[in-house]
Design an enzyme around this catalytic site. Structure first.
Site, short mmCIF file in Angstrom:
data_model
loop_
_atom_site.label_atom_id
_atom_site.label_comp_id
_atom_site.label_asym_id
_atom_site.label_seq_id
_atom_site.Cartn_x
_atom_site.Cartn_y
_atom_site.Cartn_z
N ASP A 76 0.81 -1.09 -0.09
CA ASP A 76 -0.05 -0.05 -0.06
C ASP A 76 1.03 1.31 0.10
OD1 ASP A 76 0.83 -0.38 2.76
OD2 ASP A 76 -1.04 -1.29 3.32
N ASN A 133 -7.20 -3.38 14.29
CA ASN A 133 -8.60 -3.56 14.07
C ASN A 133 -8.64 -4.66 12.85
OD1 ASN A 133 -7.72 -2.63 11.69
ND2 ASN A 133 -9.14 -1.04 11.43
N HIS A 153 -6.99 -5.30 10.12
CA HIS A 153 -7.04 -5.04 8.58
C HIS A 153 -5.56 -5.88 8.22
CE1 HIS A 153 -4.79 -0.94 9.60
NE2 HIS A 153 -3.52 -1.85 9.26
N GLU A 210 -9.52 -2.20 5.50
CA GLU A 210 -10.21 -2.07 6.75
C GLU A 210 -11.11 -2.94 6.82
OE1 GLU A 210 -8.56 -0.55 8.68
OE2 GLU A 210 -8.01 1.80 8.11
C1 F6R Z 1 1.47 -1.48 6.08
C2 F6R Z 1 0.06 -2.29 6.17
C3 F6R Z 1 -0.45 -2.49 7.29
C4 F6R Z 1 0.15 -2.68 8.66
C5 F6R Z 1 -0.47 -2.83 9.94
C6 F6R Z 1 0.10 -3.23 11.32
O1 F6R Z 1 1.96 -1.62 4.76
O2 F6R Z 1 -0.20 -2.96 5.33
O3 F6R Z 1 -1.69 -3.57 7.33
O4 F6R Z 1 0.85 -4.05 8.40
O5 F6R Z 1 -1.36 -1.59 10.15
O6 F6R Z 1 1.14 -1.98 11.21
P1 F6R Z 1 2.35 -2.23 12.61
O7 F6R Z 1 3.30 -2.85 12.02
O8 F6R Z 1 2.73 -0.48 12.39
O9 F6R Z 1 1.56 -2.21 13.82
#
Ligand code: F6R
Length: 249
Positions: A71, A140, A142, A147
């Site tokens: 992303d 959450n 995701h 989301e």
């Molecule tokens: C980032 C992504 C998100 C993260 C997730 C966890 O490229 O795709 O799904 O992997 O938000 O983020 P952290 O590791 O910062 O807790």
């Protein structure tokens, strides 16, 4: 029926990074042209540091590998310090021999996000599909920026970020700057098409999401719960992130 995800629970975040990096090296060394799907965020920092170390010591080369990030924020130029382009350069790409032409992220500045999504999907297909998809998980549930509520058949597209996600990611932005409201993310169907998935989770903030993903119902409310459909998923987490699974078991 697939046997379900393989769960590896380790004492602490460092051990998780060691294990995840060794897993990636173990796949890349015998298949140097591996196509990697890559996440950003806090969780993979230690993994990228270890991959850079494995390159330095000659354990692995990225010279023939390709990468597709999950992303990118919409509206951020690649040189913005909080962009995922910048993150990947600073965390991994500048330290290894990967060919920049084979590193891919969605273009956050694309004027037509639908066309950008199609372009990204085509590039993944042309590279032969993703061999190993590395994922983090949001508090959450995701995956990527899919989301809660994201359709399981979704493809790369623009999405609106939840307040919880924007709040969690605020720390990466300079003081006073707002976190973008929108991002471009691989879809859930895009992720599920990877031949293998490695999901990494550390810390207590992930305990509820991980428990819901592994032990709750398969539901749009927890996008990561769809991973149980995939035949080759490994989840590496620390005891703090696994705490909810134990409670439910
Ligand atoms: C980032 C992504 C998100 C993260 C997730 C966890 O490229 O795709 O799904 O992997 O938000 O983020 P952290 O590791 O910062 O807790």
């Amino acid at each position: 029926m697939s046997p379900g995800p393989r769960l590896v629970v380790l004492d602490e975040a460092d051990a998780v990074a060691d294990h995840a990096a060794a897993h990636i090296v173990g796949k890349l060394a015998p298949k140097p042209d591996l196509v990697l799907g890559l996440p950003t965020g806090e969780t993979p920092r230690g993994i990228y540091a270890r991959l850079a170390g494995a390159y330095r010591t000659g354990e692995v080369s990225f010279a023939r590998a390709s990468s597709f990030n999950l992303d990118e924020y919409q509206g951020l130029p690649p040189d913005h310090p909080a962009s995922y382009h910048a993150y990947m350069r600073e965390m991994l790409f500048r330290y290894v021999d990967i060919d920049p032409a084979r590193t891919h992220l969605p273009d956050g500045l694309a004027s037509d996000a639908t066309a950008e999504g199609r372009r990204y999907e085509k590039a993944i297909a042309e590279a032969g599909g993703i061999g190993l998809m590395v994922l983090g998980i949001g508090g959450n549930g995701h995956i990527g920026f899919n989301e809660p509520g994201s359709p399981f058949d979704s493809r790369t597209r623009a999405v609106r970020l939840t307040e919880a996600t924007r709040e969690a990611n605020r720390r990466s932005f300079p003081e006073g700057e707002t976190v973008p409201e929108f991002a471009i993310t691989m879809g859930i169907a895009t992720i599920l098409e990877a031949r293998e998935i490695l999901l990494v989770a550390t810390g207590p903030a992930k305990a509820e999401a991980l428990a819901a993903a592994l032990a709750g119902p398969e539901t749009l409310r927890c996008p990561a719960s769809v991973l149980r459909r995939h035949p080759a998923v490994t989840i590496v987490c620390d005891t703090a992130a696994a705490a909810g699974i134990r409670l439910r078991a």
